[in-house]
Write a protein that holds these residues in place. Structure first.
Motif, PDB file in Angstrom:
ATOM      1  N   LEU A  52       0.909   2.232   8.394  1.00  0.00           N
ATOM      2  CA  LEU A  52       1.447   3.185   6.573  1.00  0.00           C
ATOM      3  C   LEU A  52       1.618   4.773   7.385  1.00  0.00           C
ATOM      4  N   SER A  99       1.891   7.873   5.715  1.00  0.00           N
ATOM      5  CA  SER A  99       0.482   8.680   4.421  1.00  0.00           C
ATOM      6  C   SER A  99       1.527  10.333   3.354  1.00  0.00           C
ATOM      7  N   GLU A 133      -5.117  -2.871  -6.437  1.00  0.00           N
ATOM      8  CA  GLU A 133      -6.452  -1.826  -6.153  1.00  0.00           C
ATOM      9  C   GLU A 133      -6.090  -0.277  -7.100  1.00  0.00           C
ATOM     10  N   GLU A 188       0.516  -1.199  -0.253  1.00  0.00           N
ATOM     11  CA  GLU A 188      -0.013  -0.061  -0.020  1.00  0.00           C
ATOM     12  C   GLU A 188       0.263   1.464  -0.331  1.00  0.00           C
ATOM     13  N   ILE A 238       0.888   3.070  -4.210  1.00  0.00           N
ATOM     14  CA  ILE A 238      -0.148   3.079  -3.706  1.00  0.00           C
ATOM     15  C   ILE A 238      -0.100   1.470  -4.421  1.00  0.00           C
ATOM     16  N   LEU A 239      -0.944   0.724  -3.793  1.00  0.00           N
ATOM     17  CA  LEU A 239      -1.339  -0.858  -4.206  1.00  0.00           C
ATOM     18  C   LEU A 239      -2.120  -0.834  -5.514  1.00  0.00           C
ATOM     19  N   VAL A 272      -4.377   7.757  -0.143  1.00  0.00           N
ATOM     20  CA  VAL A 272      -5.076   6.914  -0.657  1.00  0.00           C
ATOM     21  C   VAL A 272      -2.733   6.759  -0.599  1.00  0.00           C
ATOM     22  N   GLY A 273      -2.073   5.520  -0.121  1.00  0.00           N
ATOM     23  CA  GLY A 273      -0.688   5.066  -0.037  1.00  0.00           C
ATOM     24  C   GLY A 273       0.041   6.036   0.546  1.00  0.00           C
ATOM     25  N   GLN A 330      -7.531   2.439  -6.559  1.00  0.00           N
ATOM     26  CA  GLN A 330      -7.597   4.202  -6.194  1.00  0.00           C
ATOM     27  C   GLN A 330      -6.873   5.525  -6.805  1.00  0.00           C
TER      28      GLN A 330
END
Length: 95
Positions: free
Chosen positions: A22, A24, A73, A7, A69-70, A86-87, A76
């Motif tokens: 995580l 951010s 997905e 992520e 980011i992942l 995100v991520g 996102q």
């Protein structure tokens, strides 16, 4: 945007530490941030988090915000456009 098998950047390895958090936002990629990258990634990867940090460092020095980011997905990307967190965001340096 860097699509990854994770992520974003964590404060410790989430595979080893279920309490890993995580991160951010990263204002500067310094030795402390680099130390969080650990070793190489999966067998299918080409260098793990350190390679992603190298790419983010290059881009941010040119003033370009960079996100990890992942990749599983990709929707996102719409969240990013909508301004959602995100991520991990690596902030581009101005000037």
């Amino acid at each position: 945007i860097i699509l990854s098998d994770i992520e974003g950047l964590y404060d410790s390895n989430p595979k080893d530490n279920p309490d890993a958090n995580l991160i951010s936002r990263v204002e500067e990629i310094d030795e402390n941030i680099l130390s969080l990258a650990g070793g190489a990634g999966s067998k299918r990867g080409t260098g793990g988090m350190i390679s992603k940090l190298d790419a983010a460092n290059y881009a941010t020095k040119k003033g370009i915000d960079t996100l990890i980011i992942l990749g599983k997905e990709p929707e996102q990307i719409y969240d990013i456009i909508d301004g959602k967190k995100v991520g991990t965001l690596f902030v581009g340096k101005k000037g």
